[in-house]
Design a protein around this motif. Sequence first.
Motif, mmCIF file in Angstrom:
data_model
loop_
_atom_site.group_PDB
_atom_site.id
_atom_site.type_symbol
_atom_site.label_atom_id
_atom_site.label_comp_id
_atom_site.label_asym_id
_atom_site.label_seq_id
_atom_site.Cartn_x
_atom_site.Cartn_y
_atom_site.Cartn_z
ATOM 1 N N LEU A 1 0.835 -1.051 -0.278
ATOM 2 C CA LEU A 1 0.020 0.074 -0.046
ATOM 3 C C LEU A 1 0.888 1.116 0.136
ATOM 4 O O LEU A 1 1.030 1.969 0.943
ATOM 5 C CB LEU A 1 -0.890 0.175 1.269
ATOM 6 N N TYR B 1 -7.597 -1.364 -2.852
ATOM 7 C CA TYR B 1 -6.990 -2.542 -2.063
ATOM 8 C C TYR B 1 -8.187 -3.400 -1.411
ATOM 9 O O TYR B 1 -8.170 -4.555 -1.440
ATOM 10 C CB TYR B 1 -6.295 -1.826 -0.958
ATOM 11 N N ARG C 1 -4.827 -1.244 7.171
ATOM 12 C CA ARG C 1 -4.333 -2.318 6.339
ATOM 13 C C ARG C 1 -5.164 -3.577 6.320
ATOM 14 O O ARG C 1 -5.282 -4.312 5.369
ATOM 15 C CB ARG C 1 -2.968 -2.713 6.644
#
Length: 376
Positions: A275, A345, A312
Amino acid sequence: MNAVALMPFVLTALTVAAPAPQRDAGPSFSCASAATAIEKAICGDPALAAQDRTMAQLFGIAKRGAFGSGASNQLAAQRTALQEMRACVGPRASQPLATCLNTHYAVRNQELAIAALLAAPAEALPVLRAGDPAFAPILEAVQRWAEAPANANWSAPERVRSRARIATLLQPYLTALQTNADRSFGNAILSDPSGDGVAVRTIDDLFRSDRHFAAFLNVLGPYLDAPKQPDMPRDLPCAAIVRHPQLLAANGPVFGSTMDNFVLRNDCGDSLPPLPALDALVKKLHAHWPPCEGTIRFAIYSGFSQDVDRARLGMVTASNAKALPKPKGIGPADIAAAERALAAYYGDNLHVSPVAAAKMARDALLPILEGAHACD
């Protein structure tokens, strides 16, 4: 020493999934083509050759992301590790070559073994036990815990053996907390349920829930014996947190003091997919963080890191906020880039719709931007 000169070593370390069976006595690359000082040192030292084989094997396992599919960010971490190894030769080298290489191998193999632990415990655990004996029992306990479903019934017959093993591994740490006067603060936190209703006073309390297990892990970091290598990571495997999200609480601030700087961390930055836009935003936030006084700042920094980990992991709390904060030194383009990257993502790795992914991205960035630059 440049990257081209080390090409056989670098390419092997970055691409080999497992050491070739016929090279049990050599490194993961061919010594017939060894040309650099580093390659020759590795080929001439059985201990270094063994470390190199281990690194190649574990890297092959750890390349798979902690979500269970897709790539991890270990390729970037591996390149950094190899760059550091190349610094073992040249005018700035401060140790004999073999000593320097062995130190870097030990640390990198520990990182990779933590990342590979849940996927390949038979390969990872011997490395962890050799590299950091004070921490290895905790990692084995986490690995066995993560094999069960979240908030499993640990009284079930099929978990008797795992429960007994976890209890055996962790009882010495609990005993030390309860009997060593210099660990009384941690024991007081652990045994008092007033904060969140979770208390661990006996080893059986660990098995009440993931929250109890996480609370126990949360206080251990500052009290562990120092590792043999000063840079040895004390991280929990991100794959365990993916399976048991409440284990992320083990990485949060709990002491309200400088001790929070030594709370166990995790390897999500390396073990989840890359990322880079979020990394760039976080780096810029740190660069503009004002100087903070007092030890409470360590709890703030730890809490901020946990917010980044939640982003995340996709552990996002829904919000109705219509606008994101803009901390000092951060421009709209920085925020927009991170927001787009997170949305993509989440779509790629958590398989949510574009609309849901966009909402998750905004909700994930909100606590990061709100918590940045705090001092008290």
